[in-house]
Design a protein around this motif. Structure first.
Motif, PDB file in Angstrom:
ATOM      1  N   LEU A   1       0.982  -0.965   0.068  1.00 28.72           N
ATOM      2  CA  LEU A   1       0.032   0.074  -0.254  1.00 28.72           C
ATOM      3  C   LEU A   1       0.818   1.227  -0.174  1.00 28.72           C
ATOM      4  N   PRO A   2       0.468   1.952  -0.477  1.00 30.69           N
ATOM      5  CA  PRO A   2       1.630   3.620  -0.720  1.00 30.69           C
ATOM      6  C   PRO A   2       0.690   4.350   0.475  1.00 30.69           C
ATOM      7  N   VAL A   3       1.801   4.996   1.214  1.00 37.89           N
ATOM      8  CA  VAL A   3       0.824   5.335   2.377  1.00 37.89           C
ATOM      9  C   VAL A   3       1.592   6.856   2.198  1.00 37.89           C
ATOM     10  N   ARG A   4       0.590   7.625   2.319  1.00 41.40           N
ATOM     11  CA  ARG A   4       1.235   9.418   2.849  1.00 41.40           C
ATOM     12  C   ARG A   4       2.178   9.724   4.345  1.00 41.40           C
ATOM     13  N   ASP A   5       2.008   8.922   4.932  1.00 38.40           N
ATOM     14  CA  ASP A   5       1.723   9.133   5.982  1.00 38.40           C
ATOM     15  C   ASP A   5       3.001   8.048   7.105  1.00 38.40           C
TER      16      ASP A   5
ATOM     17  N   ASP B   1       7.152   7.970  -2.152  1.00 40.68           N
ATOM     18  CA  ASP B   1       8.019   7.553  -3.135  1.00 40.68           C
ATOM     19  C   ASP B   1       9.066   6.301  -3.691  1.00 40.68           C
ATOM     20  N   ARG B   2       9.068   5.477  -2.210  1.00 36.46           N
ATOM     21  CA  ARG B   2       9.267   4.060  -2.634  1.00 36.46           C
ATOM     22  C   ARG B   2       8.211   3.375  -3.615  1.00 36.46           C
ATOM     23  N   TYR B   3       6.578   3.670  -2.911  1.00 33.54           N
ATOM     24  CA  TYR B   3       5.695   2.473  -4.236  1.00 33.54           C
ATOM     25  C   TYR B   3       6.039   2.966  -5.954  1.00 33.54           C
ATOM     26  N   GLY B   4       6.996   4.033  -5.491  1.00 27.71           N
ATOM     27  CA  GLY B   4       6.263   4.569  -7.757  1.00 27.71           C
ATOM     28  C   GLY B   4       8.091   3.798  -7.955  1.00 27.71           C
ATOM     29  N   GLN B   5       8.700   3.355  -7.005  1.00 24.34           N
ATOM     30  CA  GLN B   5       9.922   2.198  -7.617  1.00 24.34           C
ATOM     31  C   GLN B   5       9.283   0.728  -8.018  1.00 24.34           C
ATOM     32  N   PHE B   6       7.841   0.837  -7.486  1.00 26.47           N
ATOM     33  CA  PHE B   6       7.612  -0.825  -7.738  1.00 26.47           C
ATOM     34  C   PHE B   6       6.411  -0.749  -9.208  1.00 26.47           C
ATOM     35  N   THR B   7       6.174   0.368  -9.726  1.00 29.65           N
ATOM     36  CA  THR B   7       5.310   0.699 -10.692  1.00 29.65           C
ATOM     37  C   THR B   7       4.868   2.024 -11.407  1.00 29.65           C
TER      38      THR B   7
END
Length: 137
Positions: A9-13, A54-60
């Motif tokens: 899950l991408p999270v803001r905080d 930022d981390r989530y964006g490395q996977f998609t």
């Protein structure tokens, strides 16, 4: 090896999301956690990977959606008894969740309520008694 499931899950905080998922019954696995991600194990076979955008964006390559505006998935998690449904909602709302974004359901043999995490992802908290319903004829 038994099959496992990891919900990414991408999270803001990251801190707020971590507090919510610990309240949901999870335990942080430090082996797979760092300043941009937390691995929270809900059981030996169910893990939630909380990833900063930022981390989530490395996977998609796809844009990150807003779960507060659009329903992307309903994830159900079982609990041991009927009372644990309400108890889990109390813990998760105290940790920043929003109770009952969807209507509660009580079918006698199955009870469910839902809770929204700080990023808008909806989790259904479910108790069911498999002996309480008859299979279709």
């Amino acid at each position: 090896m038994s099959k496992m499931i990891f919900v990414n899950l991408p999270v803001r905080d990251l801190a707020a999301a971590t507090a919510f998922y610990v309240a949901l019954g999870g335990e942080v696995n430090p082996q797979f956690s760092d300043e941009q991600s937390k691995s929270v194990m809900l059981s030996e076979a169910i893990g939630v990977m909380l990833l900063t955008h930022d981390r989530y964006g490395q996977f998609t390559q796809r844009p990150i959606g807003d779960a507060r505006r659009e329903s992307q998935a309903l994830i159900a998690l079982t609990v041991d008894n009927r009372d644990a449904v309400d108890a889990t909602l109390a813990k998760t709302t105290a940790a920043g969740g929003r109770a009952d974004p969807n209507p509660a359901q009580d079918h006698g043999f199955m009870v469910s309520r839902s809770v929204e995490d700080p990023d808008g992802n909806v989790w259904e908290i479910v108790w069911m008694d498999p002996t309480g319903f008859a299979p279709p004829a």
